[in-house]
Design an enzyme around this catalytic site. Structure first.
Site, PDB file in Angstrom:
ATOM      1  N   GLU A   1      27.640  18.193 -21.624  1.00  0.00           N
ATOM      2  CA  GLU A   1      28.146  17.146 -20.741  1.00  0.00           C
ATOM      3  C   GLU A   1      29.050  16.123 -21.416  1.00  0.00           C
ATOM      4  O   GLU A   1      28.754  14.930 -21.403  1.00  0.00           O
ATOM      5  CB  GLU A   1      26.969  16.433 -20.084  1.00  0.00           C
ATOM      6  CG  GLU A   1      25.881  15.946 -21.043  1.00  0.00           C
ATOM      7  CD  GLU A   1      24.766  15.197 -20.308  1.00  0.00           C
ATOM      8  OE1 GLU A   1      25.081  14.226 -19.608  1.00  0.00           O
ATOM      9  OE2 GLU A   1      23.597  15.588 -20.447  1.00  0.00           O
TER      10      GLU A   1
ATOM     11  N   ASP B   1      26.537  12.563 -10.822  1.00  0.00           N
ATOM     12  CA  ASP B   1      25.583  13.199 -11.732  1.00  0.00           C
ATOM     13  C   ASP B   1      24.290  13.339 -10.947  1.00  0.00           C
ATOM     14  O   ASP B   1      23.584  12.354 -10.733  1.00  0.00           O
ATOM     15  CB  ASP B   1      25.399  12.318 -12.975  1.00  0.00           C
ATOM     16  CG  ASP B   1      24.510  12.959 -14.027  1.00  0.00           C
ATOM     17  OD1 ASP B   1      23.792  13.925 -13.704  1.00  0.00           O
ATOM     18  OD2 ASP B   1      24.536  12.483 -15.183  1.00  0.00           O
TER      19      ASP B   1
ATOM     20  N   ARG C   1      33.051  12.980 -16.347  1.00  0.00           N
ATOM     21  CA  ARG C   1      32.071  13.765 -17.111  1.00  0.00           C
ATOM     22  C   ARG C   1      31.938  15.099 -16.386  1.00  0.00           C
ATOM     23  O   ARG C   1      31.999  15.147 -15.154  1.00  0.00           O
ATOM     24  CB  ARG C   1      30.720  13.040 -17.171  1.00  0.00           C
ATOM     25  CG  ARG C   1      29.634  13.837 -17.864  1.00  0.00           C
ATOM     26  CD  ARG C   1      28.433  12.994 -18.316  1.00  0.00           C
ATOM     27  NE  ARG C   1      27.625  12.470 -17.227  1.00  0.00           N
ATOM     28  CZ  ARG C   1      27.594  11.209 -16.855  1.00  0.00           C
ATOM     29  NH1 ARG C   1      28.340  10.302 -17.477  1.00  0.00           N
ATOM     30  NH2 ARG C   1      26.835  10.793 -15.842  1.00  0.00           N
TER      31      ARG C   1
ATOM     32  N   GLU D   1      29.321  18.313 -16.461  1.00  0.00           N
ATOM     33  CA  GLU D   1      28.017  18.690 -17.044  1.00  0.00           C
ATOM     34  C   GLU D   1      27.499  19.980 -16.419  1.00  0.00           C
ATOM     35  O   GLU D   1      27.428  20.107 -15.201  1.00  0.00           O
ATOM     36  CB  GLU D   1      27.001  17.566 -16.804  1.00  0.00           C
ATOM     37  CG  GLU D   1      25.591  17.910 -17.259  1.00  0.00           C
ATOM     38  CD  GLU D   1      24.616  16.741 -17.163  1.00  0.00           C
ATOM     39  OE1 GLU D   1      24.822  15.862 -16.313  1.00  0.00           O
ATOM     40  OE2 GLU D   1      23.661  16.735 -17.964  1.00  0.00           O
TER      41      GLU D   1
ATOM     42  N   HIS E   1      15.314  15.232 -19.353  1.00  0.00           N
ATOM     43  CA  HIS E   1      15.487  15.120 -20.811  1.00  0.00           C
ATOM     44  C   HIS E   1      14.246  15.794 -21.382  1.00  0.00           C
ATOM     45  O   HIS E   1      13.222  15.155 -21.594  1.00  0.00           O
ATOM     46  CB  HIS E   1      15.621  13.663 -21.255  1.00  0.00           C
ATOM     47  CG  HIS E   1      16.885  13.028 -20.724  1.00  0.00           C
ATOM     48  ND1 HIS E   1      17.042  11.676 -20.599  1.00  0.00           N
ATOM     49  CD2 HIS E   1      18.050  13.580 -20.294  1.00  0.00           C
ATOM     50  CE1 HIS E   1      18.248  11.419 -20.091  1.00  0.00           C
ATOM     51  NE2 HIS E   1      18.877  12.565 -19.900  1.00  0.00           N
TER      52      HIS E   1
ATOM     53  N   HIS F   1      21.330  17.712 -23.933  1.00  0.00           N
ATOM     54  CA  HIS F   1      19.895  17.555 -24.198  1.00  0.00           C
ATOM     55  C   HIS F   1      19.179  18.770 -23.636  1.00  0.00           C
ATOM     56  O   HIS F   1      19.696  19.456 -22.745  1.00  0.00           O
ATOM     57  CB  HIS F   1      19.376  16.267 -23.538  1.00  0.00           C
ATOM     58  CG  HIS F   1      19.771  16.125 -22.092  1.00  0.00           C
ATOM     59  ND1 HIS F   1      19.066  16.712 -21.066  1.00  0.00           N
ATOM     60  CD2 HIS F   1      20.833  15.513 -21.499  1.00  0.00           C
ATOM     61  CE1 HIS F   1      19.665  16.448 -19.916  1.00  0.00           C
ATOM     62  NE2 HIS F   1      20.748  15.724 -20.147  1.00  0.00           N
TER      63      HIS F   1
ATOM     64  N   TYR G   1      35.529   7.775 -20.628  1.00  0.00           N
ATOM     65  CA  TYR G   1      35.345   6.636 -19.714  1.00  0.00           C
ATOM     66  C   TYR G   1      36.293   5.517 -20.097  1.00  0.00           C
ATOM     67  O   TYR G   1      36.221   4.993 -21.224  1.00  0.00           O
ATOM     68  CB  TYR G   1      33.892   6.151 -19.781  1.00  0.00           C
ATOM     69  CG  TYR G   1      32.909   7.301 -19.672  1.00  0.00           C
ATOM     70  CD1 TYR G   1      32.476   7.767 -18.438  1.00  0.00           C
ATOM     71  CD2 TYR G   1      32.450   7.959 -20.835  1.00  0.00           C
ATOM     72  CE1 TYR G   1      31.603   8.845 -18.342  1.00  0.00           C
ATOM     73  CE2 TYR G   1      31.587   9.039 -20.744  1.00  0.00           C
ATOM     74  CZ  TYR G   1      31.160   9.479 -19.498  1.00  0.00           C
ATOM     75  OH  TYR G   1      30.315  10.544 -19.410  1.00  0.00           O
TER      76      TYR G   1
ATOM     77  N   ASP H   1       0.816  -1.224   0.000  1.00  0.00           N
ATOM     78  CA  ASP H   1       0.000   0.000   0.000  1.00  0.00           C
ATOM     79  C   ASP H   1       0.846   1.269   0.000  1.00  0.00           C
ATOM     80  O   ASP H   1       0.374   2.344   0.339  1.00  0.00           O
ATOM     81  CB  ASP H   1      -0.971  -0.005   1.198  1.00  0.00           C
ATOM     82  CG  ASP H   1      -0.239  -0.076   2.525  1.00  0.00           C
ATOM     83  OD1 ASP H   1       0.993  -0.289   2.508  1.00  0.00           O
ATOM     84  OD2 ASP H   1      -0.894   0.075   3.567  1.00  0.00           O
TER      85      ASP H   1
ATOM     86  N   HIS I   1      28.327   8.886 -25.615  1.00  0.00           N
ATOM     87  CA  HIS I   1      27.004   9.516 -25.572  1.00  0.00           C
ATOM     88  C   HIS I   1      27.041  10.887 -26.240  1.00  0.00           C
ATOM     89  O   HIS I   1      28.105  11.353 -26.653  1.00  0.00           O
ATOM     90  CB  HIS I   1      26.506   9.634 -24.114  1.00  0.00           C
ATOM     91  CG  HIS I   1      27.454  10.337 -23.180  1.00  0.00           C
ATOM     92  ND1 HIS I   1      27.587  11.704 -23.140  1.00  0.00           N
ATOM     93  CD2 HIS I   1      28.323   9.852 -22.251  1.00  0.00           C
ATOM     94  CE1 HIS I   1      28.470  12.034 -22.209  1.00  0.00           C
ATOM     95  NE2 HIS I   1      28.950  10.928 -21.668  1.00  0.00           N
TER      96      HIS I   1
ATOM     97  N   HIS J   1      25.010   4.902 -16.587  1.00  0.00           N
ATOM     98  CA  HIS J   1      23.824   5.067 -15.740  1.00  0.00           C
ATOM     99  C   HIS J   1      23.945   4.229 -14.475  1.00  0.00           C
ATOM    100  O   HIS J   1      23.024   3.506 -14.097  1.00  0.00           O
ATOM    101  CB  HIS J   1      22.544   4.726 -16.515  1.00  0.00           C
ATOM    102  CG  HIS J   1      22.169   5.786 -17.498  1.00  0.00           C
ATOM    103  ND1 HIS J   1      21.212   5.613 -18.469  1.00  0.00           N
ATOM    104  CD2 HIS J   1      22.636   7.046 -17.665  1.00  0.00           C
ATOM    105  CE1 HIS J   1      21.116   6.729 -19.183  1.00  0.00           C
ATOM    106  NE2 HIS J   1      21.967   7.609 -18.716  1.00  0.00           N
TER     107      HIS J   1
ATOM    108  N   ASP K   1      20.685  19.630 -13.808  1.00  0.00           N
ATOM    109  CA  ASP K   1      21.387  18.398 -14.211  1.00  0.00           C
ATOM    110  C   ASP K   1      22.878  18.711 -14.241  1.00  0.00           C
ATOM    111  O   ASP K   1      23.363  19.315 -15.193  1.00  0.00           O
ATOM    112  CB  ASP K   1      20.853  17.973 -15.590  1.00  0.00           C
ATOM    113  CG  ASP K   1      21.402  16.629 -16.039  1.00  0.00           C
ATOM    114  OD1 ASP K   1      22.110  15.979 -15.257  1.00  0.00           O
ATOM    115  OD2 ASP K   1      21.113  16.239 -17.191  1.00  0.00           O
TER     116      ASP K   1
HETATM  117  N1  GLY Z   1      21.418  12.912 -15.662  1.00  0.00           N
HETATM  118  C1  GLY Z   1      21.030  12.418 -16.900  1.00  0.00           C
HETATM  119  C2  GLY Z   1      21.798  13.016 -17.982  1.00  0.00           C
HETATM  120  O1  GLY Z   1      22.809  13.641 -17.733  1.00  0.00           O
HETATM  121  O2  GLY Z   1      21.410  12.972 -19.101  1.00  0.00           O
HETATM  122 MN    MN Z   2      22.276  15.469 -18.722  1.00  0.00          MN
HETATM  123 MN    MN Z   3      23.321  14.427 -15.828  1.00  0.00          MN
END
Ligand code: GLY
Ligand code: MN
Ligand code: MN
Length: 455
Positions: free
Chosen positions: A397, A273, A422, A424, A374, A367, A401, A52, A363, A256, A284
């Site tokens: 970003e 992140d 990274r 960002e 996103h 975005h 890696y 619940d 990547h 991720h 972000d």
């Molecule tokens: N935190 C998700 C991205 O950087 O796209």
């Molecule tokens: Mn991002």
């Molecule tokens: Mn991010």
């Protein structure tokens, strides 16, 4: 534990989006809809976590964007009455027992008083009212998939073959998804939205600083996560905008990574992140730093290369530039740097083409950012990369890696093994050039080193 004075230095929270601005948004959207149409927007469904207990509720961003209404079990219906567009909200009515258990509800009266709507009804009445209202229109703007009951009413209405309909030709014959129209509006942020986004980015920046100050060899990834997310709430954010990634050592090479359950060892870089949500708006931010406070020589080389590529990409965030120029600039700097470091043996030109760079930078460079992390907005309308306009917010970003655990990197020089970096930031496009909303979060190597472990 109390947060440091840095965390407590956050400026006053900006005003939420005003009722007038919600009205303007509605008006703008209505001006794009066909005559004799209706628009329906549903709240997101609630989701059971276990037994619940439910997941924390967050409504659909399009409904939030047009009304600010964040309660579950709600549907907005817009329809023309005597030529004027009216906004109707179906919602959970006041209910003393439910309110005792679950929290107060604005109900019908509260909604009419405090939100940009013209009429409000208890959600139960939608079954009776919606089919009748739809009989008066030819087109229904509705995104399916959020509320099966509403989907069925729309579907039934379009498929209805009543005698009256056949005789007088009334009733909807077409459903159009309004998401594209709303996305175009959400892509350009207003002054009020920018203030909220800057505040969300500042909360997140201060939380990252708090993490840096508390870093030490042996700190658990979960402890950093706890610090950061605690700081989000401490500073007034509703929480995170997406699950925090806190990866130490080789976990930093997993894009991720969410387990956040390992200790960060002496010599590890931790990649964090994490971004807050404030008044619905996401930040972000990613930062990567050594838990022992000192970058090793190889880590330093990779860090400075990623930073150089990030700065090159940010420089491309100018009105009129295609958004993909950011990725091109970042990729070029990274490819040239990796060739110089001897990690890539072909030319930079070749590495950009033959997938060699993608082995380490797999990547995109960014975005759109807004009510969703996103965020919405077509990247290539008509197949061509969108050009930047003032008011757009994009993340920048780039990263590198080096996961020695990867079978495709089995000939990696061990000095790079386990480095994942990274950087960002959240960048607002303005007519005067890029405005980094997350600029309060340090990223120069010396500045970061001087913060780590100082708490
Ligand atoms: N935190 C998700 C991205 O950087 O796209
Ligand atoms: Mn991002
Ligand atoms: Mn991010």
């Amino acid at each position: 534990m109390a947060f440091t004075s840095t965390a407590r230095s956050l400026g006053t929270a900006p005003e939420p989006i005003s009722t007038e601005e919600y009205r303007e948004r509605q008006k703008k959207l209505y001006s794009k809809l066909q005559d004799s149409s209706a628009l329906i927007l549903c709240s997101s469904p609630t989701a059971v976590r276990s037994n619940d207990v439910h997941h924390p509720y967050r409504t659909n961003s399009n409904l939030l964007y047009l009304t600010g209404w964040s309660e579950p079990e709600s549907v907005m219906l817009s329809i023309q009455i005597n030529g004027d567009w009216k906004t109707i909200l179906f919602l959970q009515p006041r209910d003393t027992v439910k309110e005792i258990w679950e929290g107060r509800r604005p109900g019908v009266e509260g909604a009419l008083e405090g939100w940009a709507i013209d009429y409000a009804y208890p959600i139960e009445e939608i079954n009776e009212i919606l089919p009748k209202e739809l009989e008066r229109v030819g087109v229904v703007y509705h995104s399916v998939g959020l509320d099966s009951k509403v989907d069925a009413i729309v579907e039934g209405s379009i498929n209805s073959k009543t005698r009256a309909r056949q005789q007088i030709g009334e009733g909807p014959t077409q459903r159009i998804d309004p998401a594209g129209l709303i996305s175009e509006m959400r892509l350009i942020k207003s002054e009020a939205e920018i203030k909220l986004m800057r505040h969300s980015a500042e909360i997140s920046a201060l939380a990252h600083i708090e993490a840096m100050k508390n870093g030490f060899p042996g700190i658990g990834e979960w402890q950093i996560q706890g610090l950061i997310e605690g700081c989000f709430r401490y500073l007034g954010a509703s929480g995170w905008a997406y699950p925090s990634i806190v990866g130490g050592g080789e976990n930093a090479t997993i894009l991720h990574y969410h387990a956040n359950n390992m200790e960060c060892a002496d010599g590890d870089i931790v990649l964090i992140d994490a971004g807050s949500e404030f008044e619905g708006y996401a930040a972000d931010i990613t930062r990567s730093w050594p838990v022992n406070g000192k970058f090793s020589e190889p880590q330093k080389k990779i860090y400075n290369l990623v930073l150089k590529s990030q700065l090159a990409a940010i420089e491309q965030c100018v009105v009129g530039n295609e958004y993909l120029e950011t990725h091109k600039a970042a990729s070029r700097v990274l490819a040239e740097g990796l060739v110089e470091l001897g990690i890539i043996s072909c030319t930079a030109e070749e590495a950009l083409e033959n997938g060699e760079l993608k082995k380490y930078f797999m990547h995109g460079t960014g975005h759109w950012l807004g009510l969703d992390v996103h965020d919405v907005g077509i990247y290539k309308p008509d197949g061509k990369p969108r050009k930047f306009e003032a008011g757009m917010v994009i993340t920048i970003e780039p990263g590198l890696y080096f996961g020695g655990w990867r079978p495709d990197l089995n000939d990696l020089d061990p000095q790079w093994d386990g480095i994942g970096i990274r950087i960002e930031d959240d960048v607002l496009i303005t007519k005067d050039g890029p405005d980094v909303l997350s600029s309060r979060c340090p990223k120069n190597l010396d500045e970061i080193e001087s913060l780590i472990g100082t708490s």
